[in-house]
Design a protein around this motif. Structure first.
Motif, mmCIF file in Angstrom:
data_model
loop_
_atom_site.group_PDB
_atom_site.id
_atom_site.type_symbol
_atom_site.label_atom_id
_atom_site.label_comp_id
_atom_site.label_asym_id
_atom_site.label_seq_id
_atom_site.Cartn_x
_atom_site.Cartn_y
_atom_site.Cartn_z
ATOM 1 N N ASP A 227 0.929 -1.291 -0.048
ATOM 2 C CA ASP A 227 -0.054 -0.141 0.122
ATOM 3 C C ASP A 227 0.862 1.258 -0.052
ATOM 4 O O ASP A 227 0.428 2.667 0.107
ATOM 5 C CB ASP A 227 -0.908 -0.043 1.150
ATOM 6 N N ARG A 228 2.092 1.151 -0.181
ATOM 7 C CA ARG A 228 3.231 2.318 -0.169
ATOM 8 C C ARG A 228 4.141 2.245 -1.164
ATOM 9 O O ARG A 228 4.523 1.133 -1.490
ATOM 10 C CB ARG A 228 3.632 2.579 1.039
ATOM 11 N N VAL A 229 4.647 3.438 -1.800
ATOM 12 C CA VAL A 229 5.480 3.211 -2.734
ATOM 13 C C VAL A 229 6.550 4.171 -2.403
ATOM 14 O O VAL A 229 6.300 5.325 -1.900
ATOM 15 C CB VAL A 229 5.230 3.183 -4.225
ATOM 16 N N SER A 230 7.987 4.000 -2.565
ATOM 17 C CA SER A 230 8.935 5.068 -2.497
ATOM 18 C C SER A 230 9.086 5.954 -3.532
ATOM 19 O O SER A 230 8.644 5.754 -4.782
ATOM 20 C CB SER A 230 10.260 4.392 -2.181
ATOM 21 N N ALA A 231 9.479 7.222 -3.359
ATOM 22 C CA ALA A 231 9.514 8.232 -4.393
ATOM 23 C C ALA A 231 11.143 7.819 -5.004
ATOM 24 O O ALA A 231 11.378 8.524 -6.223
ATOM 25 C CB ALA A 231 9.686 9.632 -3.918
ATOM 26 N N ILE A 232 11.674 6.963 -4.768
ATOM 27 C CA ILE A 232 13.101 6.911 -5.132
ATOM 28 C C ILE A 232 13.416 5.054 -5.235
ATOM 29 O O ILE A 232 12.946 4.510 -4.111
ATOM 30 C CB ILE A 232 14.353 7.246 -4.024
ATOM 31 N N HIS A 233 13.628 4.876 -6.326
ATOM 32 C CA HIS A 233 13.888 3.555 -6.529
ATOM 33 C C HIS A 233 15.384 3.244 -7.253
ATOM 34 O O HIS A 233 15.769 4.315 -7.844
ATOM 35 C CB HIS A 233 12.986 2.879 -7.480
ATOM 36 N N TYR A 234 15.851 2.036 -7.185
ATOM 37 C CA TYR A 234 16.965 1.484 -7.937
ATOM 38 C C TYR A 234 16.787 0.673 -8.895
ATOM 39 O O TYR A 234 16.224 -0.329 -8.644
ATOM 40 C CB TYR A 234 18.286 1.255 -7.087
ATOM 41 N N VAL A 235 17.165 1.004 -10.257
ATOM 42 C CA VAL A 235 16.614 -0.044 -11.304
ATOM 43 C C VAL A 235 18.036 -0.294 -12.196
ATOM 44 O O VAL A 235 18.919 0.774 -12.342
ATOM 45 C CB VAL A 235 15.480 0.591 -12.155
ATOM 46 N N THR A 236 18.189 -1.592 -12.534
ATOM 47 C CA THR A 236 19.389 -2.115 -13.403
ATOM 48 C C THR A 236 18.545 -2.382 -14.771
ATOM 49 O O THR A 236 17.487 -3.131 -14.961
ATOM 50 C CB THR A 236 20.156 -3.040 -12.807
ATOM 51 N N PHE A 237 19.452 -2.433 -15.874
ATOM 52 C CA PHE A 237 19.242 -2.794 -17.196
ATOM 53 C C PHE A 237 20.221 -3.409 -17.940
ATOM 54 O O PHE A 237 21.429 -2.966 -17.864
ATOM 55 C CB PHE A 237 18.790 -1.742 -18.276
ATOM 56 N N SER A 238 20.138 -4.782 -17.900
ATOM 57 C CA SER A 238 21.280 -5.754 -18.228
ATOM 58 C C SER A 238 20.972 -5.931 -19.780
ATOM 59 O O SER A 238 20.139 -6.509 -20.076
ATOM 60 C CB SER A 238 21.243 -7.071 -17.491
ATOM 61 N N LEU A 239 22.122 -5.674 -20.530
ATOM 62 C CA LEU A 239 22.030 -5.752 -22.089
ATOM 63 C C LEU A 239 22.939 -6.954 -22.419
ATOM 64 O O LEU A 239 24.002 -7.422 -21.648
ATOM 65 C CB LEU A 239 22.563 -4.504 -22.647
ATOM 66 N N SER A 240 22.504 -7.559 -23.540
ATOM 67 C CA SER A 240 22.992 -8.649 -24.051
ATOM 68 C C SER A 240 24.163 -7.667 -25.106
ATOM 69 O O SER A 240 24.416 -6.765 -25.161
ATOM 70 C CB SER A 240 22.236 -9.385 -25.205
ATOM 71 N N ASP A 241 25.483 -8.792 -25.417
ATOM 72 C CA ASP A 241 26.280 -8.254 -26.248
ATOM 73 C C ASP A 241 25.971 -7.363 -27.238
ATOM 74 O O ASP A 241 26.461 -6.274 -27.652
ATOM 75 C CB ASP A 241 27.558 -9.271 -26.797
ATOM 76 N N GLN A 242 25.111 -8.072 -27.993
ATOM 77 C CA GLN A 242 24.311 -7.468 -29.262
ATOM 78 C C GLN A 242 23.709 -6.029 -29.080
ATOM 79 O O GLN A 242 23.855 -4.920 -29.695
ATOM 80 C CB GLN A 242 23.340 -8.257 -30.152
ATOM 81 N N GLN A 243 23.095 -5.954 -27.963
ATOM 82 C CA GLN A 243 22.382 -4.729 -27.343
ATOM 83 C C GLN A 243 23.509 -3.611 -27.109
ATOM 84 O O GLN A 243 23.028 -2.487 -27.164
ATOM 85 C CB GLN A 243 21.335 -4.886 -26.208
ATOM 86 N N VAL A 244 24.556 -4.245 -26.556
ATOM 87 C CA VAL A 244 25.436 -3.254 -26.109
ATOM 88 C C VAL A 244 26.065 -2.629 -27.228
ATOM 89 O O VAL A 244 25.963 -1.284 -27.559
ATOM 90 C CB VAL A 244 26.852 -3.657 -25.358
ATOM 91 N N SER A 245 26.438 -3.497 -28.437
ATOM 92 C CA SER A 245 26.899 -2.891 -29.616
ATOM 93 C C SER A 245 25.981 -1.937 -30.339
ATOM 94 O O SER A 245 26.220 -0.926 -30.779
ATOM 95 C CB SER A 245 27.064 -3.762 -30.613
ATOM 96 N N GLN A 246 24.664 -2.220 -30.432
ATOM 97 C CA GLN A 246 23.494 -1.268 -31.004
ATOM 98 C C GLN A 246 23.379 -0.043 -30.221
ATOM 99 O O GLN A 246 23.429 0.957 -30.768
ATOM 100 C CB GLN A 246 22.202 -1.914 -30.866
ATOM 101 N N PHE A 247 23.502 -0.257 -28.860
ATOM 102 C CA PHE A 247 23.498 1.036 -28.048
ATOM 103 C C PHE A 247 24.804 1.968 -28.428
ATOM 104 O O PHE A 247 24.670 3.279 -28.654
ATOM 105 C CB PHE A 247 23.481 0.700 -26.914
ATOM 106 N N ILE A 248 25.819 1.453 -28.279
ATOM 107 C CA ILE A 248 27.202 2.072 -28.706
ATOM 108 C C ILE A 248 27.157 2.769 -30.005
ATOM 109 O O ILE A 248 27.663 3.712 -30.241
ATOM 110 C CB ILE A 248 28.196 1.266 -28.421
#
Length: 193
Positions: free
Chosen positions: A138-159
């Motif tokens: 029934d409650r949520v914080s205003a601050i969260h920590y989130v990670t995004f894990s990429l594959s090698d192909q996604q890393v190449s596409q992002f870069i």
């Protein structure tokens, strides 16, 4: 990304001297690592410099001078550093109307469950993984920590930057998407090298 050590941290007295210029540098740097998603959500992507700043500011605010206490802060904040092929971000739910704070925050209940937060690279999707313990039924914080894990192909596409890149929140009471600009893409790409 290499974790911070006690050698990366300066004592409070030294920090007070360097703080004005260092703080200005970090504020400018964070602008290249900050993404507004709709009106209420911001992602700030962490790396060694942003985490070092947070440690130094915590030491300053709490007057931490003992080496074992400094090491505790380093150990805590190092957990927020991105791992190999990943991004680590602080997600902020920014409520400016204090009279509606609880109402607005309550509308975000469940944001940290399921596939509500994503990174899109062309046709590829990476769902964010939230750190636990930031909300209750029934409650949520205003601050969260989130990670995004990429594959090698996604890393190449992002870069490469050849595909459009965006971050999206798809929650039943909040939906917004932001395409990142080249400055942000270049800054975040450094985390993947």
């Amino acid at each position: 990304m290499d974790p911070l050590s006690i050698l990366d941290i300066v004592n409070i007295a030294e920090y007070e001297i360097e703080r004005p210029s260092y703080r200005d540098q970090i504020i400018k740097f964070k602008k290249t690592r900050r993404i507004q998603i709709g009106e209420l959500v911001t992602l700030v992507f962490e790396n060694r410099e942003t985490i070092r700043f947070q440690i130094q500011e915590m030491m300053r605010a709490e007057r931490i001078v003992l080496e074992d206490r400094i090491q505790e802060e380093i150990d805590t904040y190092n957990q927020l550093l991105p791992k190999l092929n990943s991004f680590s971000a602080t997600l902020l739910i920014e409520v400016t109307d204090q009279t509606r704070m609880r109402e607005i925050l309550d509308s975000f209940i469940g944001i940290d469950h399921g596939n509500t937060t994503s990174l899109k690279i062309g046709g590829s999707v990476v769902y964010g993984e939230y750190e636990g313990g930031r909300s209750k039924e029934d409650r949520v914080s205003a601050i969260h920590y989130v990670t995004f894990s990429l594959s090698d192909q996604q890393v190449s596409q992002f870069i490469s930057g050849e595909e459009p890149i965006s971050f999206e929140i798809d929650h039943f009471k909040y939906n917004a998407e932001t395409v990142i600009n080249e400055t942000v893409r270049e800054s975040l790409s450094q985390d993947l090298l």
